[in-house]
Scaffold this active site. Structure first.
Site, short mmCIF file in Angstrom:
data_model
loop_
_atom_site.label_atom_id
_atom_site.label_comp_id
_atom_site.label_asym_id
_atom_site.label_seq_id
_atom_site.Cartn_x
_atom_site.Cartn_y
_atom_site.Cartn_z
N GLU A 158 -25.77 -31.48 32.14
CA GLU A 158 -26.19 -31.50 33.41
C GLU A 158 -26.36 -32.74 34.23
O GLU A 158 -25.89 -32.69 35.43
CB GLU A 158 -27.95 -30.60 33.71
CG GLU A 158 -27.97 -29.23 33.74
CD GLU A 158 -29.14 -28.40 33.42
OE1 GLU A 158 -29.26 -26.90 33.96
OE2 GLU A 158 -30.17 -29.04 32.74
N GLY B 120 -34.29 -24.79 30.61
CA GLY B 120 -33.33 -24.15 29.13
C GLY B 120 -32.83 -24.80 28.02
O GLY B 120 -31.83 -25.02 27.86
C1 5RP Z 1 -31.77 -25.78 32.01
C2 5RP Z 1 -32.69 -26.26 33.49
C3 5RP Z 1 -32.76 -25.87 34.43
O1 5RP Z 1 -32.26 -25.75 35.89
C4 5RP Z 1 -34.30 -24.89 34.75
O2 5RP Z 1 -35.04 -24.81 33.45
C5 5RP Z 1 -34.68 -23.94 36.44
O3 5RP Z 1 -34.32 -22.81 35.50
P1 5RP Z 1 -34.71 -21.48 36.34
O4 5RP Z 1 -33.62 -21.51 37.31
O5 5RP Z 1 -34.46 -20.25 34.67
O6 5RP Z 1 -36.19 -21.24 36.43
O7 5RP Z 1 -32.67 -27.43 34.20
O8 5RP Z 1 -31.51 -27.00 31.64
#
Ligand code: 5RP
Length: 211
Positions: A99, A93
């Site tokens: 994060e 995302g």
């Molecule tokens: C965003 C992330 C998300 O935690 C990762 O992409 C998982 O996303 P989802 O829960 O929609 O599968 O790292 O930067």
């Protein structure tokens, strides 16, 4: 799939107690955690890992805090891939930088995923996102292309105004790779998370597994 994500989020939310400071990740799995937590009516302060999560938590009426003033008692976040040693790739995302700032500082970092995210080697199913400064992104892309099979610029701008380069190929040395990538001038952060994971909660068809 949504049901499996929700199961993992439900289990992880049980670790959140009244009065805690909670780092809140980004993504579709975390959305379930926000919904579940907002229904529990606990007194918690949430430190969001993206503008998207911040907006969602504010709409849910949660109290927001900053990593500059607070250390999270717990962080709940999703992942794109998880290997057997609890190493992760994140950043699907595009929120990897905030994060990592928050997840690495949490006293307890809980990863919530559905079972499709479990892999033997990172890079098996998803590319590794690397956040880069726009000023040097093409130079960095060329350098990363010498390390990975393929590198693609994502059509996306991060909350910091930077670009994401998606790097394809299996990763056999996640910890060394994490450090090495961050040593490239122009790289802001990369999506390898190789420290601080307390628990991985996996929503599976047969129930919830924790390791
Ligand atoms: C965003 C992330 C998300 O935690 C990762 O992409 C998982 O996303 P989802 O829960 O929609 O599968 O790292 O930067």
């Amino acid at each position: 799939m949504e049901e499996l994500k929700k199961r993992a989020a439900e289990r992880a939310c049980k670790y959140i107690k009244d009065g805690m400071i909670v780092g809140m990740g980004t993504g579709s799995t975390v959305k379930h955690a926000i919904d579940i937590l907002s229904k529990r009516k606990l007194r918690v302060v949430v430190i969001p890992t993206s503008v998207e999560t911040e907006d969602r938590c504010r709409e849910a009426g949660m109290e927001l805090g900053s990593i500059n003033e607070l250390i999270p008692d717990i962080a709940i976040d999703g992942a794109d891939e998880v290997d057997p040693e609890k190493n992760l790739t994140k950043g699907g995302g595009g929120a990897l930088t905030r994060e990592k700032i928050i997840d690495y500082r949490a006293k307890k970092f809980v990863v919530i995923v559905d079972e499709s995210k479990l892999v033997k080697h990172l890079g098996e199913k998803h590319p590794l996102p690397v956040e880069v400064l726009p000023f040097a992104y093409e130079r960095v892309r060329k350098e990363l292309a010498e390390i990975f099979e393929k590198v693609e610029k994502r059509d996306f701008v991060t909350d910091q105004g930077n670009y994401i380069l998606d790097c394809y190929g299996k990763i056999t040395n996640p910890h060394e790779m994490e450090l090495m990538l961050n040593n490239i001038p122009g790289v802001v952060e990369n999506g390898l998370f190789t420290r601080n994971v307390w628990k991985v909660v996996v929503g599976a068809k047969k129930g919830v597994k924790t390791f």
